[in-house]
Design a protein around this motif. Structure first.
Motif, PDB file in Angstrom:
ATOM      1  N   ARG A  59       0.840  -1.197   0.000  1.00 11.55           N
ATOM      2  CA  ARG A  59       0.000   0.000   0.000  1.00 11.55           C
ATOM      3  C   ARG A  59       0.874   1.245   0.000  1.00 11.55           C
ATOM      4  N   ARG A  60       0.303   2.324  -0.574  1.00  8.19           N
ATOM      5  CA  ARG A  60       0.979   3.621  -0.664  1.00  8.19           C
ATOM      6  C   ARG A  60       2.229   3.546  -1.542  1.00  8.19           C
ATOM      7  N   CYS A  61       2.179   2.616  -2.518  1.00  9.23           N
ATOM      8  CA  CYS A  61       3.291   2.451  -3.459  1.00  9.23           C
ATOM      9  C   CYS A  61       2.832   2.634  -4.910  1.00  9.23           C
ATOM     10  N   GLY A  62       1.585   3.087  -5.121  1.00  8.66           N
ATOM     11  CA  GLY A  62       1.088   3.331  -6.466  1.00  8.66           C
ATOM     12  C   GLY A  62       0.321   2.184  -7.097  1.00  8.66           C
ATOM     13  N   VAL A  63       0.137   1.090  -6.370  1.00 13.39           N
ATOM     14  CA  VAL A  63      -0.559  -0.077  -6.931  1.00 13.39           C
ATOM     15  C   VAL A  63      -2.027   0.241  -7.185  1.00 13.39           C
ATOM     16  N   ALA A  64      -2.730   0.761  -6.195  1.00 10.25           N
ATOM     17  CA  ALA A  64      -4.154   1.087  -6.363  1.00 10.25           C
ATOM     18  C   ALA A  64      -4.331   2.144  -7.442  1.00 10.25           C
ATOM     19  N   ARG A  65      -3.468   3.142  -7.456  1.00 11.82           N
ATOM     20  CA  ARG A  65      -3.555   4.200  -8.483  1.00 11.82           C
ATOM     21  C   ARG A  65      -3.413   3.586  -9.874  1.00 11.82           C
ATOM     22  N   ALA A  66      -2.442   2.709 -10.053  1.00  7.51           N
ATOM     23  CA  ALA A  66      -2.243   2.076 -11.365  1.00  7.51           C
ATOM     24  C   ALA A  66      -3.460   1.248 -11.767  1.00  7.51           C
ATOM     25  N   LEU A  67      -4.037   0.516 -10.821  1.00  8.75           N
ATOM     26  CA  LEU A  67      -5.220  -0.298 -11.125  1.00  8.75           C
ATOM     27  C   LEU A  67      -6.411   0.576 -11.514  1.00  8.75           C
ATOM     28  N   VAL A  68      -6.672   1.634 -10.745  1.00  7.79           N
ATOM     29  CA  VAL A  68      -7.808   2.516 -11.051  1.00  7.79           C
ATOM     30  C   VAL A  68      -7.565   3.241 -12.374  1.00  7.79           C
TER      31      VAL A  68
END
Length: 112
Positions: A59-68
């Motif tokens: 978390r807080r490493c850009g994974v969720a941002r990349a997925l969204v």
């Protein structure tokens, strides 16, 4: 790396709605995050993102941002809706161009 998983996609327990997309984020050969959702109804005019999940260590490493961002890129011509299960996530979704609706759902309309 984000991969669109084809074929059988998972269903959440008790959910009769079909999943039409399932993306996984891999790092070092391991899945560290995933997102799933679907277009809703006949000509519903929107995509519902049912889940975006990231392993706590990533978390807080850009994974969720990349997925969204991948969901938004693949559905750029249609409204994208998602629930912000945690109110602390509202600023994250707003940073991606979503706006919060009265019922707490996050919405991003296609550009006109």
């Amino acid at each position: 790396m984000i991969e669109d998983v084809e074929g059988e996609t998972p269903r959440l327990e008790g959910d009769a709605r079909p999943t039409q997309f399932f993306y996984v984020y891999e790092q070092g050969g391991a899945i560290v995050g995933w997102a799933l959702g679907a277009e809703r109804g006949n000509d519903a005019g929107y995509v519902a993102v049912d889940r975006v999940i990231v392993h706590p260590d990533h978390r807080r490493c850009g994974v969720a941002r990349a997925l969204v961002e991948r969901v938004l890129a693949d559905h750029a011509d249609i409204e994208v809706l998602m629930a912000a299960w945690d109110p602390e996530l509202v600023p994250f979704y707003e940073s991606l161009g979503f706006r919060e609706l009265e019922d707490g759902t996050m919405s991003k309309s296609p550009p006109h």
